[in-house]
Design a protein around this motif. Sequence first.
Motif, PDB file in Angstrom:
ATOM      1  N   ARG A   1       1.007  -1.376   0.037  1.00 34.04           N
ATOM      2  CA  ARG A   1      -0.015   0.138  -0.111  1.00 34.04           C
ATOM      3  C   ARG A   1       0.993   1.321   0.057  1.00 34.04           C
ATOM      4  O   ARG A   1       0.538   2.348  -0.903  1.00 34.04           O
ATOM      5  CB  ARG A   1      -1.042   0.057   1.215  1.00 34.04           C
ATOM      6  N   ALA A   2       2.030   1.187   0.827  1.00 34.21           N
ATOM      7  CA  ALA A   2       2.869   2.445   0.683  1.00 34.21           C
ATOM      8  C   ALA A   2       3.395   2.680  -0.546  1.00 34.21           C
ATOM      9  O   ALA A   2       3.895   3.646  -0.916  1.00 34.21           O
ATOM     10  CB  ALA A   2       4.096   2.324   2.013  1.00 34.21           C
ATOM     11  N   GLU A   3       4.134   1.546  -1.059  1.00 32.01           N
ATOM     12  CA  GLU A   3       4.548   1.482  -2.552  1.00 32.01           C
ATOM     13  C   GLU A   3       3.810   2.153  -3.569  1.00 32.01           C
ATOM     14  O   GLU A   3       4.167   2.930  -4.282  1.00 32.01           O
ATOM     15  CB  GLU A   3       5.035   0.015  -2.647  1.00 32.01           C
ATOM     16  N   ASN A   4       2.315   1.753  -3.503  1.00 32.04           N
ATOM     17  CA  ASN A   4       1.167   2.327  -4.055  1.00 32.04           C
ATOM     18  C   ASN A   4       1.249   3.832  -4.251  1.00 32.04           C
ATOM     19  O   ASN A   4       1.258   4.615  -5.236  1.00 32.04           O
ATOM     20  CB  ASN A   4      -0.013   1.575  -4.155  1.00 32.04           C
ATOM     21  N   GLU A   5       1.057   4.229  -2.739  1.00 33.60           N
ATOM     22  CA  GLU A   5       0.893   5.777  -2.791  1.00 33.60           C
ATOM     23  C   GLU A   5       2.191   6.390  -3.092  1.00 33.60           C
ATOM     24  O   GLU A   5       2.337   7.447  -3.707  1.00 33.60           O
ATOM     25  CB  GLU A   5       0.942   5.998  -1.150  1.00 33.60           C
ATOM     26  N   TYR A   6       3.575   5.745  -3.077  1.00 27.64           N
ATOM     27  CA  TYR A   6       4.810   6.555  -3.482  1.00 27.64           C
ATOM     28  C   TYR A   6       4.630   6.607  -5.181  1.00 27.64           C
ATOM     29  O   TYR A   6       5.296   7.591  -5.328  1.00 27.64           O
ATOM     30  CB  TYR A   6       5.800   5.719  -2.775  1.00 27.64           C
ATOM     31  N   ARG A   7       4.343   5.692  -5.773  1.00 20.32           N
ATOM     32  CA  ARG A   7       4.323   5.591  -7.018  1.00 20.32           C
ATOM     33  C   ARG A   7       3.111   6.764  -7.524  1.00 20.32           C
ATOM     34  O   ARG A   7       3.388   7.567  -8.521  1.00 20.32           O
ATOM     35  CB  ARG A   7       3.828   4.423  -7.557  1.00 20.32           C
ATOM     36  N   ARG A   8       2.320   7.065  -6.814  1.00 20.70           N
ATOM     37  CA  ARG A   8       1.308   7.688  -7.305  1.00 20.70           C
ATOM     38  C   ARG A   8       1.855   9.147  -7.271  1.00 20.70           C
ATOM     39  O   ARG A   8       1.646  10.254  -8.043  1.00 20.70           O
ATOM     40  CB  ARG A   8      -0.145   7.776  -6.592  1.00 20.70           C
ATOM     41  N   ALA A   9       2.577   9.512  -6.048  1.00 24.12           N
ATOM     42  CA  ALA A   9       3.197  10.751  -5.619  1.00 24.12           C
ATOM     43  C   ALA A   9       4.143  11.062  -6.924  1.00 24.12           C
ATOM     44  O   ALA A   9       4.392  12.083  -7.194  1.00 24.12           O
ATOM     45  CB  ALA A   9       3.977  10.675  -4.393  1.00 24.12           C
ATOM     46  N   LEU A  10       5.110  10.096  -7.174  1.00 26.37           N
ATOM     47  CA  LEU A  10       5.939  10.323  -8.151  1.00 26.37           C
ATOM     48  C   LEU A  10       5.491  10.783  -9.723  1.00 26.37           C
ATOM     49  O   LEU A  10       5.817  11.752 -10.274  1.00 26.37           O
ATOM     50  CB  LEU A  10       7.177   9.115  -8.538  1.00 26.37           C
TER      51      LEU A  10
ATOM     52  N   ALA B   1       2.665  12.378  -9.829  1.00 27.79           N
ATOM     53  CA  ALA B   1       2.067  13.581  -9.681  1.00 27.79           C
ATOM     54  C   ALA B   1       3.318  14.631  -9.876  1.00 27.79           C
ATOM     55  O   ALA B   1       3.092  15.800 -10.355  1.00 27.79           O
ATOM     56  CB  ALA B   1       1.632  13.933  -8.326  1.00 27.79           C
ATOM     57  N   LEU B   2       4.565  14.148  -9.345  1.00 31.57           N
ATOM     58  CA  LEU B   2       5.724  15.248  -9.217  1.00 31.57           C
ATOM     59  C   LEU B   2       6.008  15.277 -10.901  1.00 31.57           C
ATOM     60  O   LEU B   2       6.548  16.362 -11.214  1.00 31.57           O
ATOM     61  CB  LEU B   2       6.755  14.448  -8.751  1.00 31.57           C
ATOM     62  N   GLN B   3       6.189  14.336 -11.744  1.00 35.59           N
ATOM     63  CA  GLN B   3       6.404  14.267 -13.034  1.00 35.59           C
ATOM     64  C   GLN B   3       5.392  15.241 -13.786  1.00 35.59           C
ATOM     65  O   GLN B   3       5.845  15.885 -14.803  1.00 35.59           O
ATOM     66  CB  GLN B   3       6.287  12.872 -13.849  1.00 35.59           C
ATOM     67  N   GLU B   4       4.208  15.466 -13.406  1.00 41.16           N
ATOM     68  CA  GLU B   4       3.391  16.431 -13.874  1.00 41.16           C
ATOM     69  C   GLU B   4       3.205  17.554 -13.444  1.00 41.16           C
ATOM     70  O   GLU B   4       2.708  18.463 -13.640  1.00 41.16           O
ATOM     71  CB  GLU B   4       1.754  15.765 -13.844  1.00 41.16           C
ATOM     72  N   GLY B   5       4.262  17.612 -12.504  1.00 42.38           N
ATOM     73  CA  GLY B   5       4.254  19.354 -11.869  1.00 42.38           C
ATOM     74  C   GLY B   5       3.538  19.546 -10.733  1.00 42.38           C
ATOM     75  O   GLY B   5       3.659  20.699 -10.210  1.00 42.38           O
ATOM     76  N   ARG B   6       2.593  18.638 -10.314  1.00 40.69           N
ATOM     77  CA  ARG B   6       1.866  18.922  -9.126  1.00 40.69           C
ATOM     78  C   ARG B   6       2.713  18.731  -7.944  1.00 40.69           C
ATOM     79  O   ARG B   6       2.502  17.647  -7.155  1.00 40.69           O
ATOM     80  CB  ARG B   6       0.612  17.991  -9.065  1.00 40.69           C
ATOM     81  N   VAL B   7       3.580  19.485  -7.365  1.00 42.23           N
ATOM     82  CA  VAL B   7       4.545  19.268  -6.232  1.00 42.23           C
ATOM     83  C   VAL B   7       3.670  19.110  -4.955  1.00 42.23           C
ATOM     84  O   VAL B   7       4.084  18.314  -4.175  1.00 42.23           O
ATOM     85  CB  VAL B   7       5.421  20.524  -6.242  1.00 42.23           C
ATOM     86  N   ASN B   8       2.743  20.064  -4.688  1.00 43.41           N
ATOM     87  CA  ASN B   8       1.818  19.841  -3.356  1.00 43.41           C
ATOM     88  C   ASN B   8       1.239  18.676  -3.369  1.00 43.41           C
ATOM     89  O   ASN B   8       1.366  18.028  -2.329  1.00 43.41           O
ATOM     90  CB  ASN B   8       0.775  21.194  -3.293  1.00 43.41           C
ATOM     91  N   GLU B   9       0.629  18.002  -4.662  1.00 47.40           N
ATOM     92  CA  GLU B   9      -0.164  16.762  -4.500  1.00 47.40           C
ATOM     93  C   GLU B   9       1.077  15.816  -4.279  1.00 47.40           C
ATOM     94  O   GLU B   9       0.705  14.679  -3.420  1.00 47.40           O
ATOM     95  CB  GLU B   9      -0.729  16.751  -5.637  1.00 47.40           C
ATOM     96  N   CYS B  10       2.058  15.789  -4.999  1.00 54.23           N
ATOM     97  CA  CYS B  10       3.439  14.727  -4.441  1.00 54.23           C
ATOM     98  C   CYS B  10       3.683  15.001  -3.187  1.00 54.23           C
ATOM     99  O   CYS B  10       3.857  13.696  -2.592  1.00 54.23           O
ATOM    100  CB  CYS B  10       4.371  15.273  -5.293  1.00 54.23           C
ATOM    101  N   ILE B  11       3.869  16.009  -2.398  1.00 57.12           N
ATOM    102  CA  ILE B  11       4.228  16.158  -0.861  1.00 57.12           C
ATOM    103  C   ILE B  11       3.145  15.271  -0.142  1.00 57.12           C
ATOM    104  O   ILE B  11       3.443  14.682   0.678  1.00 57.12           O
ATOM    105  CB  ILE B  11       4.599  17.367  -0.537  1.00 57.12           C
ATOM    106  N   ALA B  12       1.898  15.553  -0.605  1.00 55.10           N
ATOM    107  CA  ALA B  12       0.696  14.923   0.311  1.00 55.10           C
ATOM    108  C   ALA B  12       0.612  13.387   0.033  1.00 55.10           C
ATOM    109  O   ALA B  12       0.706  12.681   1.123  1.00 55.10           O
ATOM    110  CB  ALA B  12      -0.660  15.761  -0.093  1.00 55.10           C
ATOM    111  N   GLY B  13       0.971  13.108  -1.112  1.00 53.29           N
ATOM    112  CA  GLY B  13       1.150  11.577  -1.456  1.00 53.29           C
ATOM    113  C   GLY B  13       2.398  10.965  -0.750  1.00 53.29           C
ATOM    114  O   GLY B  13       1.997   9.861  -0.225  1.00 53.29           O
TER     115      GLY B  13
END
Length: 370
Positions: free
Chosen positions: A186-195, A197-209
Amino acid sequence: MSLINKMLQDLDARGSQGAAGAQDAVRPVPGRERAAAPRMVMIGALAVLVGAGGAALGWRVLHKPAPPVPPRAAAPAVVVVAAASPPAPAAATPPLPVAVAAEPVAAAAAPAAPEPAAPAIEAVKAQGATAGERIQTDESLKSVRRVKAAQTAKPAPARADAEATRATINAAPVALQGKESNVQQRAENEYRRALAALQEGRVNECIAGLEQALAIDPRHQAARETLIRLLLEGKRPNDAVRHLQLGLALDPAQPAMAMMLARLQLESGGPAVETLMRTLPFAGGDGDYRAFLAAVLQRGQRHKEAAEQYELALRGAPQNGVWWMGLGISLQAEQRLVEAKDAFARAKGSASLSPELQAFVERKLQQLPH
């Protein structure tokens, strides 16, 4: 038959001698009586002969020693009893024959037993008493074994419960391992979704993820390092310090994270030395870590400890001019001037210093006494 012939000849001799003198006295008998007389003599002679032979045979039988009876292999129990019995007195009773010990019933029933048989019978009785005591002892042992067997059989349900408990305990790590694997996934899935979001430039969403991934699994190292870097780039040093402290609290064996936290603490006046010393046992032969600790100690005017850490760092990188320069500074502060001058000379000869640091080393060499 020779004995009978001799007796007949004696009778004929006696008859011929007395015939002359007694002829007148003998009166004739009837023919029937004359015919029966020799027959009666023969019968009497045979009776005497049979009696003599029977007497001789009886004498031999009575005086002939009884043949020894070999001990039977099928009577080990009687032999054991005889071995356990006390020996008879030597003065009163001769040694008990093996035949008597092995066959007490036959010896007692023999009609021609010798006179000293009475002590042997007493010994056999004593043996029988010992055997009776042994039988009672064996019965007592059997009773004790039966009681123990019953006592051992009673706790069977308890053993079954214990086995069931052990099976549950053994199965628990498997269940925990499966649960831990689920948490990590589950933690790995959240980490991949955060990455993503970071690739799409959504930094705040990445930090939250990334924070969500660490909430699920605080030991997700990649998520923590990425989050700290983003916090530092976003000018949020306090949040970065908090996450660094949480990570080192979970696992102090992270020299790179300890150095990062120590730098931030130096800027904010935090306990940088304590942070580095706490992780020092896990640094091993990391020269960069020891040189950085030496610089922090030097900044706190702890020059003796700083010189020790510089020397340890230089063992793995003897051509590092910056570390030689740092060692010279701490040695000079400790008034070890000869060693300090040698350290500055080694720093200058390394040819690895920047122009500013090269000029600084040359000035130090001029200041120290020649």
